[in-house]
Design a protein around this motif. Structure first.
Motif, PDB file in Angstrom:
ATOM      1  N   ASP A   1      50.537  -6.522  76.439  1.00  0.00           N
ATOM      2  CA  ASP A   1      50.889  -6.941  75.078  1.00  0.00           C
ATOM      3  C   ASP A   1      49.901  -6.359  74.072  1.00  0.00           C
ATOM      4  N   ALA A   2      48.628  -6.330  74.475  1.00  0.00           N
ATOM      5  CA  ALA A   2      47.595  -5.795  73.566  1.00  0.00           C
ATOM      6  C   ALA A   2      47.862  -4.326  73.255  1.00  0.00           C
ATOM      7  N   CYS A   3      48.298  -3.566  74.264  1.00  0.00           N
ATOM      8  CA  CYS A   3      48.646  -2.152  74.050  1.00  0.00           C
ATOM      9  C   CYS A   3      49.786  -2.038  73.034  1.00  0.00           C
ATOM     10  N   ALA A   4      50.778  -2.927  73.170  1.00  0.00           N
ATOM     11  CA  ALA A   4      51.926  -2.885  72.262  1.00  0.00           C
ATOM     12  C   ALA A   4      51.487  -3.162  70.820  1.00  0.00           C
ATOM     13  N   SER A   5      50.572  -4.135  70.652  1.00  0.00           N
ATOM     14  CA  SER A   5      50.101  -4.455  69.292  1.00  0.00           C
ATOM     15  C   SER A   5      49.306  -3.297  68.718  1.00  0.00           C
ATOM     16  N   GLU A   6      48.440  -2.722  69.558  1.00  0.00           N
ATOM     17  CA  GLU A   6      47.610  -1.615  69.084  1.00  0.00           C
ATOM     18  C   GLU A   6      48.485  -0.412  68.700  1.00  0.00           C
ATOM     19  N   LEU A   7      49.488  -0.151  69.528  1.00  0.00           N
ATOM     20  CA  LEU A   7      50.408   0.960  69.248  1.00  0.00           C
ATOM     21  C   LEU A   7      51.153   0.723  67.930  1.00  0.00           C
ATOM     22  N   SER A   8      51.587  -0.519  67.720  1.00  0.00           N
ATOM     23  CA  SER A   8      52.296  -0.850  66.477  1.00  0.00           C
ATOM     24  C   SER A   8      51.440  -0.527  65.260  1.00  0.00           C
ATOM     25  N   LYS A   9      50.155  -0.902  65.353  1.00  0.00           N
ATOM     26  CA  LYS A   9      49.247  -0.649  64.218  1.00  0.00           C
ATOM     27  C   LYS A   9      49.112   0.839  63.964  1.00  0.00           C
ATOM     28  N   ARG A  10      48.969   1.604  65.024  1.00  0.00           N
ATOM     29  CA  ARG A  10      48.789   3.057  64.896  1.00  0.00           C
ATOM     30  C   ARG A  10      49.989   3.740  64.252  1.00  0.00           C
ATOM     31  N   LEU A  11      51.200   3.239  64.587  1.00  0.00           N
ATOM     32  CA  LEU A  11      52.414   3.948  64.165  1.00  0.00           C
ATOM     33  C   LEU A  11      53.028   3.384  62.884  1.00  0.00           C
ATOM     34  N   LYS A  12      52.453   2.320  62.406  1.00  0.00           N
ATOM     35  CA  LYS A  12      53.009   1.644  61.233  1.00  0.00           C
ATOM     36  C   LYS A  12      53.222   2.647  60.076  1.00  0.00           C
ATOM     37  N   GLY A  13      54.427   2.595  59.503  1.00  0.00           N
ATOM     38  CA  GLY A  13      54.701   3.413  58.327  1.00  0.00           C
ATOM     39  C   GLY A  13      55.061   4.854  58.633  1.00  0.00           C
ATOM     40  N   MET A  14      55.013   5.268  59.883  1.00  0.00           N
ATOM     41  CA  MET A  14      55.362   6.653  60.222  1.00  0.00           C
ATOM     42  C   MET A  14      56.860   6.794  60.423  1.00  0.00           C
ATOM     43  N   LEU A  15      57.415   7.959  60.042  1.00  0.00           N
ATOM     44  CA  LEU A  15      58.821   8.257  60.292  1.00  0.00           C
ATOM     45  C   LEU A  15      58.947   8.642  61.767  1.00  0.00           C
ATOM     46  N   CYS A  16      59.144   7.632  62.610  1.00  0.00           N
ATOM     47  CA  CYS A  16      59.113   7.925  64.051  1.00  0.00           C
ATOM     48  C   CYS A  16      59.986   6.975  64.845  1.00  0.00           C
ATOM     49  N   HIS A  17      60.118   7.299  66.109  1.00  0.00           N
ATOM     50  CA  HIS A  17      60.910   6.501  67.032  1.00  0.00           C
ATOM     51  C   HIS A  17      60.159   6.482  68.359  1.00  0.00           C
TER      52      HIS A  17
END
Ligand code: SAH
Length: 331
Positions: A259-275
């Motif tokens: 779960d911690a990896c998922a949260s960290e990944l979310s923070k990193r990718l926030k606001g990016m035009l990505c999938h």
């Protein structure tokens, strides 16, 4: 060769220029020799034979999935090496996953393609030939291409660029850039070159971890270009091309799926035009196995809750060894 290159060759042979288009057409149809080029004059065929060869791949083994319409090929190259391609059927048509190198030198710990290291680069023609050979064998037209088979496409940059030009040629297969995806493990210097080409292809980036600690452990390339530098390159790429980036994330049990990896990944990718594509990892080495289904869905849920676009990749051809490089390794 591209059409302009072939035109130069035909000119050098003292033959009329329309012959270049004929030869190009035959090569794009996937012939294996100059003899098969029906409407090309005998003298030109003789001249070509003296100085050139047709380097198409040939089918060594074909595996048909019995659970879906996936077909996997083990191809033999003219020098006796082996590569793999996979044809998948989707609602919108046929898609092929092709190889760009024989082996790979990137050394990702969970990947079968890299086990024996890099043997050699493929030529643009050998990449194209993976498509024509499958089309002829299955009697279909392939409409989408992904460079996600064996090899690191950006480690074979010039030949991959040649391939992109060949495959999109109007007088050939004419597969448009928007129907092509290129996947990289994050070779940042080449991503910057690619950005300057301003192609309409989809760029996929194999991220597989939210931080350097985990990523460097499973992907040696991360020791050269870390997560921050990689994501900066992605942001710049998106800005220049206005194209959405796909992040591949292989879910490996106990390594990158918390779960911690998922949260960290979310923070990193926030606001990016990505999938983000979550891929249940295929078993390759004993130390890496796939995450369980519940955890994959928890991971997906956390990303979605943080506003990140995410899908769990469907597994196709599960009965025919979906993970790339395994057939070659056996051979
Ligand atoms: N070198 C390129 C393209 C080839 S690999 C790249 O790294 O992107 C295509 C995709 O399959 C990559 O995302 C790769 O990380 C992933 N992959 C490799 N081994 C895998 C495995 N065992 N399970 C799931 N995905 C895997």
């Amino acid at each position: 060769m591209t059409l302009p290159q072939l035109t130069e060759v035909v000119k050098g042979c003292g033959e009329p220029l329309f012959r270049a288009k004929q030869v190009f057409g035959w090569l794009q149809k996937g012939v294996h020799s100059f003899e098969e080029m029906g409407n090309v004059s005998k003298t030109l065929k003789e001249k070509l034979k003296e100085n050139y060869y047709v380097s198409n791949v040939s089918i060594e083994k074909r595996l048909d999935s019995s659970v879906d319409d996936t077909v996997k090929y083990l191809y033999r190259l003219s020098d006796g090496e082996y590569i793999e391609s996979v044809v998948m059927k989707y609602k919108h048509g046929y898609s092929i996953c092709i190889s760009t190198q024989v082996g790979c030198r990137m050394g990702c710990g969970f990947c079968a393609s890299t086990i024996g290291g890099l043997c050699r680069n493929l030529t643009g023609g050998e990449m194209l030939s993976q498509i024509t050979e499958a089309q002829n064998d299955l009697n279909i037209r392939i409409s989408n291409v992904v460079l996600m088979g064996m090899g690191e496409p950006l480690d074979n940059y010039e030949n991959v660029m040649r391939f992109l030009s060949l495959v999109s040629e109007e007088d050939g297969l004419h597969i448009g850039m928007r129907h092509i995806s290129l996947s990289t493990c994050g070779v940042v210097d080449k991503m910057k070159l690619l950005e300057k080409e301003k192609l309409q292809i989809t760029l996929s980036v194999s991220l597989h971890a939210p931080n350097d600690e985990i990523r460097s452990q499973i992907m040696p390339v991360n020791r050269k270009w870390g997560v921050v530098e990689l994501l900066e390159a992605c942001k710049s790429y998106i800005k220049t091309t206005s194209r959405r980036i796909s992040f591949e994330y292989a879910m490996i049990y106990g390594i990158n799926d918390s779960d911690a990896c998922a949260s960290e990944l979310s923070k990193r990718l926030k606001g990016m035009l990505c999938h983000v594509n979550l891929i249940p990892a295929n078993d390759v080495h004993d130390q890496y196995t796939k995450s369980n289904v519940t955890q994959i869905h928890r991971f997906q849920y956390i990303l979605e809750n943080n506003g990140i676009n995410v899908t769990v990749r469907r597994t196709l051809g599960s009965d025919i060894n979906a993970s790339c490089g395994q057939l070659r390794a056996e051979k």
